[in-house]
Design an enzyme around this catalytic site. Sequence first.
Site, PDB file in Angstrom:
ATOM      1  N   HIS A   1      -2.602  16.339  -1.512  1.00  0.00           N
ATOM      2  CA  HIS A   1      -3.805  16.345  -1.054  1.00  0.00           C
ATOM      3  C   HIS A   1      -4.185  16.711   0.306  1.00  0.00           C
ATOM      4  CE1 HIS A   1      -3.399  12.198  -0.187  1.00  0.00           C
ATOM      5  NE2 HIS A   1      -4.492  12.243   0.488  1.00  0.00           N
TER       6      HIS A   1
ATOM      7  N   TYR B   1       0.709  -1.158  -0.015  1.00  0.00           N
ATOM      8  CA  TYR B   1       0.229  -0.012  -0.111  1.00  0.00           C
ATOM      9  C   TYR B   1       0.869   1.324   0.089  1.00  0.00           C
ATOM     10  CZ  TYR B   1      -2.821   3.555   1.985  1.00  0.00           C
ATOM     11  OH  TYR B   1      -3.549   4.780   2.206  1.00  0.00           O
TER      12      TYR B   1
END
Length: 499
Positions: A84, A56
Site C-alpha cells: 500500500h 505493532y
Amino acid sequence: MLAVEGTINLSAPLRSADLHRAAAPVSVVVDAAVRDRVERGRDFLRDVREEERPVYGATTGFGALVGFAGREEEADQCDNTLAHLGAGQGPDLAHDVSRAAILVRVWSLAQGVSGVSAHVVDGLAAMFATTLVPAIPRYGSVGASGDLIPLAYATQALRGRGQAYLDGRRMPAAEALRLAGLTPLTLDGRDALALVNGTSLTTAATALALDSVRSSHRAVQALTCLLVDTLGCDPGFLNPRLLDAYGHPGAVDVADGMRKTLAGIVPAGTRALQEPYSIRCSPQLLGAAEDALRYVDGVVAADLSGVSDNPLFFPDDDLVVHGGNFFGQPAAFAADVLAMVTAQLGNLAERQLDLLVDPARNGGLPPMLAAGPGRQHGMQGVQLATTAFVAELRRAAVPASMQSLPTNLHNQDVVPFGTQAALRAYDMADLLRLLCGSLAVGLRQAAHVGARRPTAPGCAALLDALVEAIPAVDPDRPLDADVRKAAELLTAMLPLTEH
C-alpha cells in the site's frame, strides 16, 4: 572488475563523510559485534511473539489500521507492509541521496534494537559494493512515521520489485540485482516495517545539504576577502575589538578567518569611510550563518548516531517499547534553518556581484565588467541568472517544519514534513554553489578589465587559481560551464574539515 573504495564499518559511529563515500562503491562491513547484537534482538522478538505479547506490525495492521489483525503468514505480512506504500510520485531522487539514505537505514538497524533478521543487514551492506541505486520517487513522505513511501520503494527494489539503476542505467530492479550479483531480500513483516519506519532519507538529505552549504559558506567568506582586496577596501570592519564587542562566537571566528586571508592587504585609500553592508557587515552575516550551521551540525550528528524505528526491542531489559522515534522533527527544524542560511548567503553573494559590476561602486571598472561595453556585455547574462537563482532561493525558503496536516485517519494528527524540508535544502544548496561560482567568475573578470592585483598573498593565490581555470570574457561567450567550473574549483580549494 568493479573498484570498491575503502570501508565503512557498521560498528563505528556514522559520519557525514561516510554518506558521501557511499555514493560510489564502498565496502560496508558487518562485523561479529554487529551480527551478535542484531541476532540477539531477533531472538528476543521471537521470544516475545511466542509469549503472544503485542508487537505493532508483527501481527497487526499498520498505521490507523493497527486495531485490525494483519496477515497470518510472515511473507504475506511483508507484502501487507509494503504494497500500500507504493504511492510515490515525481522524479527519482538523486542517486547520492538514495544511497546515503540506505546507509543511514542499515546503520540504524545494525544497532540491534529493531528486531530485524541478520540477513537483512547483510543484504543492505552488500548493495554498497555495487553501483545499484533503487529508484525512489521524490514525493510522498510526510516524515512522521518515518519516510514510509520512499523507503518502501527502496525496500521493494532490493526485493527485486519496481525499478533500480545500475551503472547509471534505469531498469527493472530484478534485472539490476541479477547483473549486480545481489540476492533479492527475503523479508517478514517485522523486517519490512523496520526498513521503512525511520527518517533515514530525511537525515541523509539534511546531512548532504549541510556539507554543501558549509562548503559554500567557506567560499563566500574567501570571495568576500578577494572582493575587499580587489576594490582596495580598508579591512577595519574586521577589527577584533569590534567583533569581540559584538559578542557572537560565529562572527568572532569568521572575522578571524577573514583577517588571516587578508593578511598583508594594503588599502587603496580611495574608498569611502564606510563600505556598503555587503562588505562591512559580512562578518556579522557570515558569523550568524556559522552559529546557525553549528546548530544544524548538532542535529545531524544526533540523527546519524540515533535509532529511528518503532517499536524498539531491548533484550537485556525484557522490554518492547512502542513510541515515536520515527518522528523527524529535529531534522525538519534543522533543514529549515539550513534553508534560511542558504537564502541569506545567496543574497550576500548576489549583492556582492551587483556591487562589482556597477561602475558607480566598483572603483571605476567598466559596467558589467565588459571588456568593450556595448560591443561586449561581460557579466550581464550571469548577473541576470543570479537574480533568478536568488528569487528561487527566497521562494523555497518558506519553512516546512510547521506546515502540519493531519493524515492517516488522524493517527498521524501532527507531522513535521522533514522530508520536504531536507530535500528542499539539498536543492537550494546546489543553487548557492552556482551563486558562488558566478561571483568567482565576476572577480576573475574584474582582474581582466583593470582591477588592481590583490595585495594580500591569500587573496592573490585565490585569484591566480581562478585566472588559470577560467579564461577572460573577451569576447563574450556562454558562461554557464565557467560558473560550474568555478564552483567546483572553490570546493576543491576550500575543503571541508570535520565539524
